[in-house]
Motif scaffolding. Structure first.
Motif, PDB file in Angstrom:
ATOM      1  N   PRO A  49      -3.257  -5.391  -2.827  1.00 29.21           N
ATOM      2  CA  PRO A  49      -3.398  -4.013  -2.323  1.00 29.21           C
ATOM      3  C   PRO A  49      -2.816  -2.974  -3.272  1.00 29.21           C
ATOM      4  O   PRO A  49      -3.355  -1.866  -3.397  1.00 29.21           O
ATOM      5  CB  PRO A  49      -2.650  -4.035  -0.981  1.00 29.21           C
ATOM      6  N   ALA A  50      -1.724  -3.307  -3.968  1.00 25.69           N
ATOM      7  CA  ALA A  50      -1.142  -2.352  -4.919  1.00 25.69           C
ATOM      8  C   ALA A  50      -2.110  -2.061  -6.053  1.00 25.69           C
ATOM      9  O   ALA A  50      -2.275  -0.908  -6.471  1.00 25.69           O
ATOM     10  CB  ALA A  50       0.172  -2.889  -5.466  1.00 25.69           C
ATOM     11  N   VAL A  65      -5.011   0.226  -4.867  1.00 16.85           N
ATOM     12  CA  VAL A  65      -4.610   1.630  -4.795  1.00 16.85           C
ATOM     13  C   VAL A  65      -4.501   2.217  -6.201  1.00 16.85           C
ATOM     14  O   VAL A  65      -4.930   3.343  -6.460  1.00 16.85           O
ATOM     15  CB  VAL A  65      -3.273   1.774  -4.041  1.00 16.85           C
ATOM     16  N   VAL A 115       0.840  -1.200   0.000  1.00 16.75           N
ATOM     17  CA  VAL A 115       0.000   0.000   0.000  1.00 16.75           C
ATOM     18  C   VAL A 115       0.874   1.249   0.000  1.00 16.75           C
ATOM     19  O   VAL A 115       0.642   2.196  -0.762  1.00 16.75           O
ATOM     20  CB  VAL A 115      -0.947  -0.003   1.218  1.00 16.75           C
TER      21      VAL A 115
END
Length: 267
Positions: free
Chosen positions: A192-193, A196, A89
């Motif tokens: 999560p990357a 985002v 993140v």
């Protein structure tokens, strides 16, 4: 032509996902930089974000078809997985805030340093113990590595395999196991990357370059890459290539060097 090239590179990402545990990131980043060169310096931001989405699908599929007995080697790594996600993140957010050219320079520098490290430092090409002995009692990957690995991997769009595979290799795993375990660890970073990267506004240059983005992700490029990759992953997981461990390690180093050169030579 871009679609044909991207689908062809997708075939390569399928091979690298299964054979080297890359999840597609290392092959995807240079080619998306090339395909979206009209975005200028922002092409690297889009490439790392698109790579994260590609890795979610590739690494997720590869993990799903990995034998359970292999995945059992990751028992007791919850803290590592959590820290990988937290670091991812932070790395994905840093991609939005950092100067556009920084990620590209960092990508080339990190891969180049890694190649030198693998060539010169014992433990990767020259295991300290015979592979058969080390495989019987491999050391766990330290959880403390999770946050920095996740942050760097998400920032560069590489999924973390360039760090986790050498670390697991030096921890005692043979290449075939280290590369297989890289996919679930890549998934912990890529999910999560990608979340985002898909949120927020697209880069301002996208409208003028006629590139359709969702957040920072180029969905057309991602779809073409996955179109080539997923059938290859399905086939190679059912019929994995038999590669001698030492040859396997040298091929890993050679691929990293090729990717670094491709990034330097891309527009």
């Amino acid at each position: 032509m871009d679609l044909v090239v991207l689908t062809g590179i997708g075939l390569l990402t399928g091979v690298t996902t299964v054979v080297f545990g890359f999840g597609g990131g290392f092959a995807a980043v240079p080619v998306v930089v090339w395909a979206d060169a009209a975005l200028g310096a922002d092409a690297m931001r889009v490439a790392t974000a698109t790579s994260a989405l590609v890795m979610v699908v590739n690494a997720g599929f590869a993990t799903a078809v990995t034998p359970r007995r292999t995945l059992l080697a990751l028992r007791g790594t919850r803290a590592l997985v959590l820290l990988l996600a937290v670091g991812a993140v932070a790395g994905a957010l840093a991609t939005r805030l950092a100067p556009a050219g920084l990620a590209r320079a960092a990508f080339v520098a990190y891969v180049s340093v890694t190649v030198v490290d693998l060539l010169l430092r014992p433990g990767f090409l020259r295991p300290r113990a015979p592979v058969e002995k080390a495989e019987a009692d491999p050391r766990p990957l330290p959880a403390v590595l999770g946050a920095p690995v996740g942050a760097v991997a998400a920032f560069l769009g590489v999924g973390g395999s360039v760090m986790t595979v050498p670390a697991m290799r030096r921890a005692g795993h043979p290449m075939r196991v280290a590369t297989a375990l890289a996919n679930p660890l890549t998934l912990a970073i890529a999910v999560p990357a990608a979340a985002v990267s898909l949120s927020g506004a697209a880069v301002p240059a996208a409208a003028g370059a006629h590139v359709r983005l969702v957040g920072l992700v180029d969905p057309g490029a991602a779809a073409a890459l996955l179109l080539g990759a997923l059938p290859v992953i399905a086939v190679l997981r059912r019929h994995p290539p038999r590669i001698p461990d030492r040859v396997y390690a040298w091929a890993y180093v050679g691929l990293l060097g090729t990717v670094a050169a491709a990034m330097v030579l891309s527009p």
